[in-house]
Enzyme design. Structure first.
Site, PDB file in Angstrom:
ATOM      1  N   LYS A 270       0.832  -1.203   0.000  1.00 18.01           N
ATOM      2  CA  LYS A 270       0.000   0.000   0.000  1.00 18.01           C
ATOM      3  C   LYS A 270       0.866   1.252   0.000  1.00 18.01           C
ATOM      4  O   LYS A 270       2.017   1.208   0.449  1.00 18.01           O
ATOM      5  CB  LYS A 270      -0.854   0.044   1.269  1.00 18.01           C
ATOM      6  N   ASP A 340      -2.954  -7.550  -1.814  1.00 15.97           N
ATOM      7  CA  ASP A 340      -3.662  -6.644  -0.908  1.00 15.97           C
ATOM      8  C   ASP A 340      -5.170  -6.934  -0.873  1.00 15.97           C
ATOM      9  O   ASP A 340      -5.906  -6.290  -0.159  1.00 15.97           O
ATOM     10  CB  ASP A 340      -3.408  -5.188  -1.315  1.00 15.97           C
ATOM     11  N   ARG A 344     -10.491 -11.450   1.768  1.00 14.77           N
ATOM     12  CA  ARG A 344     -11.417 -12.460   1.219  1.00 14.77           C
ATOM     13  C   ARG A 344     -10.793 -13.845   1.232  1.00 14.77           C
ATOM     14  O   ARG A 344     -11.483 -14.846   1.298  1.00 14.77           O
ATOM     15  CB  ARG A 344     -11.848 -12.038  -0.183  1.00 14.77           C
TER      16      ARG A 344
END
Lengths: 492, 443
Positions: A270, A340, A344
């Site tokens: 990120k 990233d 899930r």
């Protein structure tokens, strides 16, 4: 955190006095008489009408026979239309103005005993503060409120109403603390240890480490974790409140949380700006833990299980790469396009395990899953996705009732096509368009057609501004919502 | 109507000789698509989408709709016609394309009756698609308005407001955003009288013939798609055309706010404050959030000029809605329950699907400006801009029943797939046509 007590209405002589006033109603007669009509005059001068959310502080009112330091008037809105949430918010608004007082008396005798208890609940929720790492703050700068006395005619009824609320508040605080903790302190093993505390409430707690999860085939969760020096954990919490054990027990409700104790993004790292926020990427798991504490704390007559998948997502020599293919517990394979999009992957294994082991009545998962959800709904609503209209309606109503508002978002085959992979059963991202929806489609592939809802709480887990019952910071979004869902529809 | 049909569709009782025929599986079953010769005839069979894609390049084809009720046969033919759209007017070499479709049906009379109505909607849709596909040098606000004159022969009333008219009407928002362009803004009102009697439905469209973003300029990559930033206006025009072609009894008006958002020495700036048509002072935060400014003025003017029964605006308004809903549903913002339900139902019926999104409340709070009545968006990244935009427009819709369709993301398909042709979809034309049909029913 202040102590709360209930008492019969009697004018206090010291401390602060909170007056709850509906639109067009006069303040407590006894207080106004003692002040020689000064309260009515002051409120009039301040143009206080009792509108919802309105407040007015009167410092050191002249009240012979006592040394009341301040009066805080809070508007309740229209008389006769005060809801539980409205009473909580009035309490919260009052608490925000009482930090400099040690003792406050709340004149709630005009409300039902249940609503009086809700006022106390709102005050507690707002007065929470995370102080563990403030070592140099002066004592005089710390909030002082230590004791709150709530006035009501029916003490027994108010206490009976307040006890379960206090248990939910404890659950909320547990969640807020977990979410607020820094990631060097709260890593997967540490968070699992803290779940152990729920045993004192009668919750059965199991902790699974990497070996056990490997045996279960959790290739997706382990793939996320493999870059970190901190081992992953899965915690299974069981609350048997509906009676009956073993085969005779009613199918449990299942709550599943994403618990990424820190999310760097992994190799798909990120940007630096704002990365510190990623300590709360475990807020879904945090909410599940707090919810289990709330249900057990108030001895909810329901069977419920809470499962949290705890990992840290780090870039390193051992980290998962974009392009890797992992095999999930369900047997389905996933091409990891973006490391990233890890939440899930964690949910995939835990949800599959959950439905296989517990055959739950429904599964609700919570996750700070996508930035797309924030771009869709901001910080007003959590987005939710469900394959069941009844559960959706119940969730929406619980959201309106608790102020943890929910907005349903769509699912559909066309969106599912976006996560087709060229070399595996699916890929873990479907592109920017409909990003929260394709994430939900991914998750849905692991619910095995069970009744299910997915709550994307990315915009709701942390707040940059104060709300009446939620000071800025960790919100514990989901705890009060799901506690209400259970209380209203699933307790026998 | 024949002159408006891209594909000549007729009903026949038997498969015509020597014409390739598609036999779609009725429920898009898992069946594989097959292109084979049977009894001396080329037969395409399998999922409807696959059949539609295969027929797109066959000049004269047949569609086997035997055994299907007329409504389903019409819908199937509609999918085939929509899928075959291709626009090659600027190419020297053109590919083969479906021009004639024989629908084999047990009930030719019923089919023809139902198809007349569908053909009107599809003609409107094609009109819309051509407007959207036209490049920005060929479609400026002025030439857009000129093209709309074609609707006059259908009985549509046309009113064009030039710069002077806009100034007199006080549409200062639209004028500010169009100021830097060499192509001046226009407002066009297309009026379909219907059978009169009631106040018209108003369709209000955003028509940015090109959107550079202005001073808040867009990145170069992908900017070419901004020629389609007038798809809302095109959809509203297409809907009026559809109503006129099928002689709908429903009075309706489309108000199109046409402008180019350009960069120039006298361009509007972030931080400008503009007094809008209704007197609201608006602080401009980002000149690339221009659509809501054009629409706000258009909504105010529409109410003033037409006192409509309701207003529905359509706009490729925000990237936020693309992130929220992707390419398969448009965002619906509406605080009138009846209108919202009718739009949602029309969306499901036409396949131009909508999803309801929230506005007001905290989103409206976010639009507070430090120095004006409103700001029109927020400067920070990661904002629910679609909800903000809708909350902004809400202010200008006033007391009129109103809905906002954010159609960014559904106005075009980058690439062809089985179900969709590459290029503009014409999204909104059939939806608004179906909405009008629901208002015809209650007179």
């Amino acid at each position: 955190m202040p102590d709360f007590a209930f008492a019969k209405p009697a004018l206090p002589r010291t401390g602060a006095l909170v007056l709850l006033i509906a639109e067009g109603e006069a303040p407590w007669q006894a207080a106004d008489t003692a002040a020689g009509g000064g309260i009515v005059r002051a409120l009039k001068a301040a143009e206080f009408t009792g509108k919802k959310g309105q407040t007015c502080t009167i410092l050191a009112p002249a009240m012979p026979g006592g040394t009341i330091s301040r009066i805080v008037a809070v508007g309740l809105g229209k008389a006769g239309e005060v809801t539980r949430l409205g009473a909580e918010e009035a309490g919260g608004a009052a608490a925000a103005l009482l930090a400099r007082e040690e003792h406050a008396t709340v004149a709630a005798q005009g409300l039902t005993p249940g609503l009086a208890a809700s006022v106390a609940t709102g005050m507690a929720l707002r007065a929470w503060r995370f102080d563990r790492y403030r070592t140099t703050e002066k004592e005089t700068d710390k909030p002082k409120l230590a004791k709150v006395t709530v006035l009501t005619e029916d003490l027994a009824a108010a206490r009976a109403a307040h006890a379960p609320m206090a248990a939910v508040v404890d659950g909320v605080f547990l969640t807020r603390e977990l979410v607020a903790e820094p990631p060097n302190v709260l890593y997967p093993a540490e968070m699992a240890e803290r779940c152990k505390k729920l045993e004192a409430l009668g919750v059965k707690v199991e902790i699974l480490g990497p070996k056990e999860m490997k045996k279960l085939g959790f290739g997706a969760l382990l793939g996320v974790a493999q870059g970190s020096a901190h081992e992953p954990r899965m915690v299974v919490m069981q609350w048997h409140g509906a009676g009956g054990r073993g085969k005779g027990a009613a199918a449990p409700l299942a709550f599943v949380g994403k618990g990424v104790t820190f999310d760097t993004g992994g190799i798909s790292i990120k940007p630096a700006a704002g990365m510190e926020d990623m300590k709360w990427d475990m807020a879904g798991a945090g909410a599940v833990v707090g919810l289990m504490a709330a249900l057990a704390g108030r001895k909810a007559k329901v069977n419920a299980v809470g499962l949290v998948g705890l990992v840290e997502n780090m870039p390193s020599g051992t980290a998962q790469r974009p392009g890797d293919v992992v095999k999930t517990a369900s047997g389905q394979t996933v091409e990891v396009i973006n490391t990233d999009a890890e939440g899930r992957l964690v949910l995939a294994d835990v949800l599959w395990y959950c439905q296989e082991r517990f055959e739950p009545r429904f599964m609700i998962d919570l996750a700070t899953l996508t930035g797309a959800m924030i771009i869709a709904l901001g910080h007003e609503y959590a987005g939710f996705f469900s394959n069941d209209d009844t559960l959706s309606k119940q969730l929406h109503e619980a959201g309106e009732a608790t102020g943890e508002k929910m907005w349903r978002m769509p699912l559909g085959e066309a969106y599912d096509k976006q996560i087709k992979s060229d070399i595996a059963d699916m890929k873990n991202v479907g592109g920017r368009p409909g990003g929260a929806i394709t994430a939900a489609q991914f998750v849905q592939r692991f619910v095995n057609k069970k009744t299910w809802a997915h709550l994307d709480i990315a915009g709701m887990a942390w707040s940059s501004k104060d709300a009446p019952c939620v000071p800025k910071g960790a919100t514990a979004f989901g705890v009060r919502l799901l506690d209400r869902l259970v209380a209203d529809h699933y307790e026998k | 109507m024949a002159g408006f049909s891209r594909v000549a569709v007729r009903a026949v009782a038997f498969p015509p000789d020597r014409v390739p025929m598609a036999a779609p599986a009725p429920r898009d079953a898992e069946a594989a698509f097959e292109d084979a010769w049977r009894n001396g005839r080329r037969v395409l069979s399998g999922p409807a989408a696959g059949c539609a894609a295969a027929l797109a390049t066959i000049p004269h084809a047949a569609l086997d709709a035997r055994g299907l009720p007329a409504a389903q046969a019409v819908d199937l033919a509609r999918r085939v016609v929509e899928r075959s759209w291709r626009w090659e007017k600027l190419k020297r070499e053109r590919e083969k394309v479906l021009a004639k479709l024989d629908v084999v049906t047990d009930a030719p009379v019923l089919f023809e009756a139902a198809w007349t109505r569908m053909a009107a909607a599809l003609a409107g849709q094609d009109f819309c698609r051509e407007l959207v596909v036209l490049p920005a040098n060929m479609l400026t606000p002025v030439t857009f308005a000129e093209r709309l004159q074609a609707l006059a022969e259908l009985g549509v009333g046309i009113e064009v407001l030039g710069r002077g008219d806009l100034r007199r009407a006080g549409l200062r928002g639209l004028l500010a955003l169009g100021r830097a362009s060499a192509h001046p803004p226009r407002v066009v009102a297309l009026t379909w009288p219907g059978s009169g009697g009631t106040a018209p439905l108003a369709f209000v469209g955003k028509g940015l013939t090109f959107d550079t973003g202005g001073v808040s300029i867009k990145p170069a990559a992908g900017m070419e798609t901004m020629r389609a930033d007038m798809a809302g206006a095109a959809a509203c025009a297409g809907a009026i055309m559809a109503l006129a072609l099928r002689r709908s009894p429903c009075p309706a008006v489309a108000v199109l706010a046409l402008a180019e958002n350009a960069i120039g020495a006298d361009a509007w700036r972030p931080s400008d404050v503009i007094e809008m048509a209704d007197g609201t002072e608006v602080e401009i935060v980002d000149t690339d959030a221009e659509g809501r400014i054009a629409l706000a003025d258009a909504l105010v003017w529409t109410q003033r000029r037409f006192s409509p029964r309701l207003m529905v605006d359509a706009a490729t308004l925000t990237g936020s809605i693309v992130t929220a809903l992707g390419h398969h549903r448009a965002g619906l913002f509406c605080d009138d329950e009846t209108l919202a339900q009718r739009l949602l139902a029309a969306g499901e019926a036409t396949g131009e699907a909508l999803w309801r999104m929230p506005m007001g409340g905290g989103y409206r709070e976010d639009l507070k400006s430090d120095i004006a009545d409103l700001r029109h968006c927020l400067p920070e990244r990661m904002q629910p801009d679609a909800c903000h935009a809708a909350s902004f427009l809400r202010h200008f819709a006033g007391e009129t029943t109103w809905a906002h369709l954010d159609i960014a993301g559904v106005e075009a398909h980058e690439e062809a797939d089985e179900e969709h042709a590459a290029g503009p979809t014409g999204f909104g034309v059939r939806l608004l046509d179906a909405l009008a049909a629901r208002y015809e029913a209650d007179g």
